[in-house]
Write a protein that holds these residues in place. Structure first.
Motif, PDB file in Angstrom:
ATOM      1  N   SER A   4     -37.947  -6.583  28.583  1.00 40.78           N
ATOM      2  CA  SER A   4     -37.840  -8.007  28.234  1.00 40.78           C
ATOM      3  C   SER A   4     -37.115  -8.204  26.910  1.00 40.78           C
ATOM      4  O   SER A   4     -36.344  -9.153  26.742  1.00 40.78           O
ATOM      5  CB  SER A   4     -39.238  -8.642  28.147  1.00 40.78           C
ATOM      6  OG  SER A   4     -39.891  -8.602  29.389  1.00 40.78           O
ATOM      7  N   HIS A   5     -37.363  -7.306  25.949  1.00 40.12           N
ATOM      8  CA  HIS A   5     -36.749  -7.455  24.639  1.00 40.12           C
ATOM      9  C   HIS A   5     -35.229  -7.318  24.710  1.00 40.12           C
ATOM     10  O   HIS A   5     -34.499  -8.010  23.976  1.00 40.12           O
ATOM     11  CB  HIS A   5     -37.313  -6.428  23.651  1.00 40.12           C
ATOM     12  CG  HIS A   5     -36.873  -6.657  22.247  1.00 40.12           C
ATOM     13  ND1 HIS A   5     -35.970  -5.840  21.588  1.00 40.12           N
ATOM     14  CD2 HIS A   5     -37.191  -7.651  21.361  1.00 40.12           C
ATOM     15  CE1 HIS A   5     -35.764  -6.301  20.367  1.00 40.12           C
ATOM     16  NE2 HIS A   5     -36.488  -7.383  20.193  1.00 40.12           N
ATOM     17  N   LEU A   6     -34.740  -6.461  25.590  1.00 36.12           N
ATOM     18  CA  LEU A   6     -33.290  -6.312  25.760  1.00 36.12           C
ATOM     19  C   LEU A   6     -32.667  -7.623  26.232  1.00 36.12           C
ATOM     20  O   LEU A   6     -31.598  -8.024  25.766  1.00 36.12           O
ATOM     21  CB  LEU A   6     -32.993  -5.197  26.768  1.00 36.12           C
ATOM     22  CG  LEU A   6     -33.329  -3.765  26.311  1.00 36.12           C
ATOM     23  CD1 LEU A   6     -33.160  -2.787  27.464  1.00 36.12           C
ATOM     24  CD2 LEU A   6     -32.449  -3.349  25.136  1.00 36.12           C
ATOM     25  N   PHE A   7     -33.330  -8.305  27.156  1.00 33.16           N
ATOM     26  CA  PHE A   7     -32.842  -9.594  27.659  1.00 33.16           C
ATOM     27  C   PHE A   7     -33.040 -10.688  26.622  1.00 33.16           C
ATOM     28  O   PHE A   7     -32.186 -11.550  26.433  1.00 33.16           O
ATOM     29  CB  PHE A   7     -33.587  -9.975  28.949  1.00 33.16           C
ATOM     30  CG  PHE A   7     -33.133  -9.220  30.162  1.00 33.16           C
ATOM     31  CD1 PHE A   7     -32.203  -9.769  31.039  1.00 33.16           C
ATOM     32  CD2 PHE A   7     -33.639  -7.954  30.443  1.00 33.16           C
ATOM     33  CE1 PHE A   7     -31.786  -9.081  32.162  1.00 33.16           C
ATOM     34  CE2 PHE A   7     -33.235  -7.252  31.569  1.00 33.16           C
ATOM     35  CZ  PHE A   7     -32.299  -7.812  32.426  1.00 33.16           C
ATOM     36  N   PHE A   8     -34.211 -10.649  25.952  1.00 28.33           N
ATOM     37  CA  PHE A   8     -34.564 -11.696  24.995  1.00 28.33           C
ATOM     38  C   PHE A   8     -33.546 -11.804  23.866  1.00 28.33           C
ATOM     39  O   PHE A   8     -33.050 -12.896  23.570  1.00 28.33           O
ATOM     40  CB  PHE A   8     -35.951 -11.420  24.418  1.00 28.33           C
ATOM     41  CG  PHE A   8     -36.269 -12.210  23.178  1.00 28.33           C
ATOM     42  CD1 PHE A   8     -36.736 -13.517  23.259  1.00 28.33           C
ATOM     43  CD2 PHE A   8     -36.092 -11.649  21.910  1.00 28.33           C
ATOM     44  CE1 PHE A   8     -37.012 -14.252  22.112  1.00 28.33           C
ATOM     45  CE2 PHE A   8     -36.368 -12.365  20.765  1.00 28.33           C
ATOM     46  CZ  PHE A   8     -36.835 -13.671  20.864  1.00 28.33           C
ATOM     47  N   ARG A   9     -33.237 -10.673  23.211  1.00 27.67           N
ATOM     48  CA  ARG A   9     -32.374 -10.723  22.025  1.00 27.67           C
ATOM     49  C   ARG A   9     -31.002 -11.319  22.364  1.00 27.67           C
ATOM     50  O   ARG A   9     -30.463 -12.136  21.626  1.00 27.67           O
ATOM     51  CB  ARG A   9     -32.227  -9.316  21.443  1.00 27.67           C
ATOM     52  CG  ARG A   9     -31.278  -9.210  20.243  1.00 27.67           C
ATOM     53  CD  ARG A   9     -31.806  -9.947  19.014  1.00 27.67           C
ATOM     54  NE  ARG A   9     -32.908  -9.251  18.407  1.00 27.67           N
ATOM     55  CZ  ARG A   9     -32.783  -8.244  17.531  1.00 27.67           C
ATOM     56  NH1 ARG A   9     -31.576  -7.814  17.181  1.00 27.67           N
ATOM     57  NH2 ARG A   9     -33.852  -7.686  16.997  1.00 27.67           N
ATOM     58  N   ARG A  10     -30.453 -10.912  23.504  1.00 27.61           N
ATOM     59  CA  ARG A  10     -29.124 -11.400  23.895  1.00 27.61           C
ATOM     60  C   ARG A  10     -29.147 -12.899  24.167  1.00 27.61           C
ATOM     61  O   ARG A  10     -28.311 -13.653  23.671  1.00 27.61           O
ATOM     62  CB  ARG A  10     -28.640 -10.636  25.136  1.00 27.61           C
ATOM     63  CG  ARG A  10     -27.277 -11.071  25.649  1.00 27.61           C
ATOM     64  CD  ARG A  10     -26.804 -10.130  26.751  1.00 27.61           C
ATOM     65  NE  ARG A  10     -27.748 -10.045  27.843  1.00 27.61           N
ATOM     66  CZ  ARG A  10     -27.811 -10.917  28.861  1.00 27.61           C
ATOM     67  NH1 ARG A  10     -26.981 -11.946  28.893  1.00 27.61           N
ATOM     68  NH2 ARG A  10     -28.688 -10.756  29.833  1.00 27.61           N
ATOM     69  N   GLY A  12     -32.877  -1.759  14.457  1.00 26.90           N
ATOM     70  CA  GLY A  12     -32.217  -0.765  15.296  1.00 26.90           C
ATOM     71  C   GLY A  12     -31.939  -1.206  16.716  1.00 26.90           C
ATOM     72  O   GLY A  12     -31.835  -0.373  17.623  1.00 26.90           O
ATOM     73  N   PHE A  13     -31.863  -2.528  16.941  1.00 27.45           N
ATOM     74  CA  PHE A  13     -31.578  -3.024  18.299  1.00 27.45           C
ATOM     75  C   PHE A  13     -30.122  -2.731  18.645  1.00 27.45           C
ATOM     76  O   PHE A  13     -29.235  -2.875  17.799  1.00 27.45           O
ATOM     77  CB  PHE A  13     -31.855  -4.536  18.361  1.00 27.45           C
ATOM     78  CG  PHE A  13     -31.587  -5.142  19.713  1.00 27.45           C
ATOM     79  CD1 PHE A  13     -32.563  -5.127  20.678  1.00 27.45           C
ATOM     80  CD2 PHE A  13     -30.348  -5.700  20.005  1.00 27.45           C
ATOM     81  CE1 PHE A  13     -32.317  -5.678  21.932  1.00 27.45           C
ATOM     82  CE2 PHE A  13     -30.094  -6.247  21.252  1.00 27.45           C
ATOM     83  CZ  PHE A  13     -31.081  -6.233  22.209  1.00 27.45           C
ATOM     84  N   PRO A  14     -29.809  -2.320  19.885  1.00 25.43           N
ATOM     85  CA  PRO A  14     -30.708  -2.119  21.026  1.00 25.43           C
ATOM     86  C   PRO A  14     -31.212  -0.686  21.161  1.00 25.43           C
ATOM     87  O   PRO A  14     -31.976  -0.372  22.069  1.00 25.43           O
ATOM     88  CB  PRO A  14     -29.809  -2.472  22.211  1.00 25.43           C
ATOM     89  CG  PRO A  14     -28.459  -1.965  21.788  1.00 25.43           C
ATOM     90  CD  PRO A  14     -28.379  -2.178  20.300  1.00 25.43           C
ATOM     91  N   TYR A  15     -30.781   0.200  20.225  1.00 24.01           N
ATOM     92  CA  TYR A  15     -31.042   1.643  20.391  1.00 24.01           C
ATOM     93  C   TYR A  15     -32.528   2.000  20.371  1.00 24.01           C
ATOM     94  O   TYR A  15     -33.001   2.772  21.207  1.00 24.01           O
ATOM     95  CB  TYR A  15     -30.279   2.418  19.320  1.00 24.01           C
ATOM     96  CG  TYR A  15     -28.811   2.058  19.280  1.00 24.01           C
ATOM     97  CD1 TYR A  15     -27.963   2.434  20.313  1.00 24.01           C
ATOM     98  CD2 TYR A  15     -28.280   1.297  18.234  1.00 24.01           C
ATOM     99  CE1 TYR A  15     -26.611   2.080  20.297  1.00 24.01           C
ATOM    100  CE2 TYR A  15     -26.942   0.935  18.203  1.00 24.01           C
ATOM    101  CZ  TYR A  15     -26.114   1.325  19.250  1.00 24.01           C
ATOM    102  OH  TYR A  15     -24.793   0.968  19.235  1.00 24.01           O
TER     103      TYR A  15
END
Length: 479
Positions: free
Chosen positions: A387-393, A409-412
């Motif tokens: 969810s966090h990968l989708f959320f930040r974008r 350190g997003f997205p790594y």
């Protein structure tokens, strides 16, 4: 862009109705209390028996995964402080299907965990009352905690605060007493740092044993995600949530690693958790009377605390599902004190199941309960990373406000956390924890079928209503 913002606002508004009474210190103690379970007090024998002394590395890596998880969760929770939490976020940023399976998986995980905990409570009470049937304690303690959760969120938080305080105090006391035994009573035979390398060295089962024990260590941290659920009832989530999450991860990591290190130096790893709890052994070395009774009381408190938190979490999840129209509207109603009592009632199913199983078929049924419960909790964690990968974008695209906390350190680091967790889940297929996937995968298939049936039924219902409205308009035009 405006429609998208409006959609997100609607999703947030639909879960209003709960009272925002929880303070930062209450949030911290609730999360810590839920995460500090009975396994630690009984010696964490399973983790030690799997990895030997290298279990210390296992717990450190487990703590790292939790740290990454909490970083992602803190950012998303501050943006959307709702009781549906990671379930609502998955619905908003991935797909309604994702929100559906996350919330139902987390709900069933907690419902069944309540049943397991209350059954354990019945066993602990036999220490003092060996002749009283277990079902009596199941119904008694179940009734008390239902009342606590039904009164108000403040009552729940107060009880949980003191439950947690007892457990945290016990751990701090153990660390102090253990340090005294190690450094102030060093004449005791078989005690010292040499226990970390005796009997096969630091890695007696190799790197594989250390890796598998990471998964076991994660169960020690399950419950920390509860802060995100309580955010829907926090006074000032922008301040309270990040602060509580940081404090929780730091304290839990320190407590667990220090406690495990002291246990391993006092009790040789091959006998850890086999004959008696290391907590009992330390108190016996110091000639503290009633050691077994004291530890039994602490373990009982740990189980009550976990059960109290799990009942709260499951209640808020089914409440969120109801407000999203994924469950009957009946469960979305709140009392005058801001408690979703109908959602609480259905979430007590675990206590009912525990009572029935205790009376009829002890043994086999618990394997199913534990399998689905374990899967639901770990699957929820995995979906937090996704969810966090989708959320930040999407948050950036829609011009969301600058948040007081951001995952570094997003997205790594988000990807690292997700890959580690997924790898550990796959690993369980080759271990004694295979039961988690054996019951978890069919559970996801069942939920997927339920979602698509619900979606089709809902679409047909809307089509019928639209047709009736159109028909009514035609009649009025003819007139």
């Amino acid at each position: 862009m405006e429609n998208q913002n409006h959609h997100f606002h609607d999703l947030y508004e639909r879960e209003r109705g709960l009272n925002r009474d929880l303070k930062t210190n209450q949030l911290t103690m609730i999360a810590m209390g839920c995460a500090i379970g009975t396994g630690l007090f009984l010696g964490s024998g399973l983790a030690v028996g799997t990895a030997g002394p290298s279990v210390l590395i296992s717990y450190m890596i487990g703590a790292l995964i939790v740290l990454l998880l909490m970083g992602c969760l803190a950012e998303m929770t501050v943006a959307h402080p709702t009781s549906g939490s990671f379930g609502t976020i998955a619905e908003k940023y991935i797909h309604p299907y994702a929100g559906f399976i996350v919330r139902y998986s987390y709900w069933i995980a907690n419902v069944l965990a309540v049943g397991v905990e209350v059954s354990a409570i019945a066993v602990y009470m036999k220490y003092w009352f060996p002749n009283v049937p277990g079902i009596v304690w199941i119904l008694l303690f179940g009734g008390v905690l239902i009342y606590v959760n039904a009164t108000s969120v403040n009552t729940f938080a107060t009880f949980e605060y003191w439950f947690s305080m007892i457990k945290v105090s016990a751990i701090v006391l153990f660390i102090l007493l253990g340090a005294y035994v190690l450094f102030g009573a060093s004449d005791q035979p078989g005690i010292g740092s040499e226990n970390l390398v005796n009997d096969g060295g630091f890695l007696p089962f190799g790197w594989w044993g250390m890796w598998v024990a990471i998964f076991i260590s994660l169960f020690s941290f399950l419950g920390t995600e509860l802060i995100a659920v309580t955010a829907g009832e926090a006074k000032d989530p922008d301040v309270a949530v990040p602060k509580a999450l940081k404090a929780t991860v730091f304290r839990l990591s320190t407590f667990y690693v220090l406690t495990m290190a002291i246990m391993l130096m006092i009790v040789p790893w091959k006998s850890a958790g086999v004959d008696k709890s290391p907590f009992v052994k330390v108190m016996e070395i110091l000639n503290i009377p009633g050691a077994s009774g004291i530890v039994n009381f602490i373990v009982l408190t740990a189980a009550l605390s976990a059960m109290n938190s799990q009942l709260y979490a499951s209640t808020r999840m089914i409440y969120s599902l109801s407000r999203g129209k994924y469950a009957p509207a009946f469960f979305g109603r709140v009392s005058k004190k801001g408690v979703p009592t109908n959602a609480l009632t259905v979430s007590t199913l675990g206590i009912v199941v525990a009572a029935v199983v205790s009376a009829l078929v002890p043994g086999t049924s618990y394997a199913v309960m534990m399998g689905i419960s374990m899967f639901g909790a770990i699957f929820t964690w995995l979906m937090v990373f996704v969810s966090h990968l989708f959320f930040r974008r999407k948050w950036k695209q829609m011009g969301g406000r600058k948040l007081p906390v951001r995952m570094i350190g997003f997205p790594y680091l988000t990807i690292l956390g997700g890959v580690l967790l997924l790898s550990l889940m796959i690993t369980t297929w080759f271990t004694q924890f295979k039961i988690m996937l054996q019951f978890g995968i069919p559970w996801l298939i069942f939920l997927s079928a339920a979602y698509f049936i619900w979606k089709k039924t809902n679409a047909m219902h809307h089509a019928t209503n639209d047709a009736l409205q159109l028909s009514g308009s035609d009649v009025n035009l003819d007139k």
